[in-house]
Design a protein around this motif. Structure first.
Motif: not given
Ligand code: JHZ
Length: 418
Positions: A141-145, A150-152, A107-108, A129-130
């Motif tokens: 903190a919610d175990a989401i890598t 920025f997206w590139s 998810d971008i 990606v954030e």
């Protein structure tokens, strides 16, 4: 801090016409924090232009994204309606990809991980990606890598190196924020599997012109999309748009599905052709259609100012709900300040106890609605009107009313009158 645009960001045409000038505005999410409220605010021109060649609507300026997005107060998961939308999206995409478990979803602009949590519940492996470090930290903190960037093309290469290629890429409410949209789309190719799916959601400009949603125009939103220019964008960068769906979320959005030109995924020609015909029929490829927006915007401003002035002069008290970005365009364009709306309720902890940009209306937690008992609540997040009315029974039950500013100014007492 900002640059002027002279060429269309999709097709490069210089044949651009300004159709709406909202004046000089502060950044919609540049809230004044207690510790920074003495600092001078920055104002930037806010004008929309139409590309007479590919029909993309776009702002005439681009503010430095590091100023806009490095620390970002907007949290996707505050709204129950949006959380449900994400849940449904997870189910839909899993079905489209054959119902398998263990596929990798990227998810971008993954925000606080709102969408990826739902994908994970559906059996996907997930990565986000954030660029906003505060939001990336919440997702982690919610175990989401989460890749903090920025997206590139470089971010895409890093993901491939660490996790391999992905099966699906989602990007909801982010493409409108991107200046170099061609670079954004071409970088998708690096990370996507041969038969992978790209899913993009954007609010449509059709709603801006038909439903007077001028408040969704602010400096974060550089582009305002139709299907046709989106197809041009994807085709220029190695993809085909293979399907489209429409949703009510955020005042009316389209979800497009794209696949690599070499992919074996089938194109839904009928739906796509029907959508293009609809855009043609509504004359959305003609500048004239957009020019009428300025008149309607002026009418909303007059009506809202007159209603709020009358209520205040009658000794009644007005507050607002939802310190949304769009709310700040509306308030600042109309010239509404604490003289007409005394505070804004918002459930986002990062927004509470700040002042809204430009108008300096205090943003407060829900408890103030119960304490201060305003007679009217302006729904600045009118896109979530049902949810906001339903959660404010305290206000309704004591006879409190709601002012809905868009598409026309209207006063209601309950959800049934929406
Ligand atoms: P909301 C955002 O715009 C930001 P905004 C962004 N630029 C974008 O592209 C669009 O969405 C699509 C609050 N609220 O979602 C939360 C509550 O407090 O309409 C928000 O501050 N309690 C990425 O900011 C605001 O209202 C609630 O129960 O215009 C809503 O902002 C609910 C439902 C909302 O988007």
């Amino acid at each position: 801090m900002f640059k002027q645009i002279s060429e269309c960001r999709i097709c490069g045409s210089k044949n651009l016409s300004i159709y709406l000038d909202l004046g000089s505005m502060p950044l919609a999410n540049a809230l004044l924090r207690p510790e920074t409220k003495e600092k001078p605010e920055h104002f930037f021109p806010l004008e929309t232009m139409f590309c007479n060649d590919c029909s993309l609507s776009q702002l005439s300026v681009v503010v430095d994204p590091n100023i806009l997005f490095s620390g970002y107060a907007y949290r996707s998961s505050i709204s129950k309606t949006f959380r449900q939308h994400c849940r449904d999206m997870g189910v839909e995409i899993k079905k489209r990809l054959g119902g398998k478990n263990g596929l990798l979803a990227l998810d971008i602009a993954s925000n606080d991980g709102c969408l990826l949590k739902e994908f994970r519940s559906e059996g996907f492996k997930v990565v986000g990606v954030e660029p906003a470090t505060n939001l990336a930290a919440i997702a982690r903190a919610d175990a989401i890598t989460t890749f903090d960037s920025f997206w590139s093309a470089k971010t895409a290469e890093n993901i491939v190196k660490e996790l391999g290629k992905v099966d699906v890429i989602t990007a909801t409410n982010v493409l409108a924020h991107v200046d170099d949209v061609n670079a954004f789309v071409s970088a998708l190719d690096i990370v996507l599997n041969e038969n992978g799916l790209v899913v993009i959601e954007v609010p449509t400009v059709a709603n801006i012109v038909e439903k007077n949603q001028f408040d969704t125009i602010y400096h974060e939103h550089l582009s305002y999309f139709l299907l046709k220019p989106l197809m041009t964008l994807f085709e220029r960068n190695g993809f085909n748009v293979i399907d489209i769906q429409q949703f009510e979320i955020h005042g009316g959005s389209m979800r497009i599905f794209a696949a690599k030109k070499s992919s074996s995924l089938k194109k839904n020609e009928i739906t796509i052709n029907q959508y293009i015909e609809m855009e043609e029929l509504k004359q959305l490829y003609s500048l004239q259609t957009y020019l009428k927006l300025a008149r309607n915007v002026e009418k909303i401003k007059k009506e809202l100012l007159s209603i709020l002035t009358e209520i205040n002069e009658g000794g009644k008290h007005v507050a607002a709900y939802g310190a949304s970005a769009k709310g700040n365009t509306l308030l600042n364009y109309c010239g509404i300040g604490t003289n007409l709306i005394s505070f804004i309720i918002d459930d986002t902890p990062e927004k509470q106890n700040c002042l809204a940009p430009g108008n300096h209306i205090p943003i407060l937690p829900y408890v103030h609605l119960e304490e201060k008992k305003p007679q009217y609540l302006v729904l600045l997040a009118w896109n979530f009107a049902r949810e906001l009315i339903s959660k404010t029974s305290v206000h309704r039950n004591r006879g409190g009313k709601y002012i809905i500013p868009i598409p026309e100014v209207k006063i209601v007492s309950s959800e049934n009158e929406l």
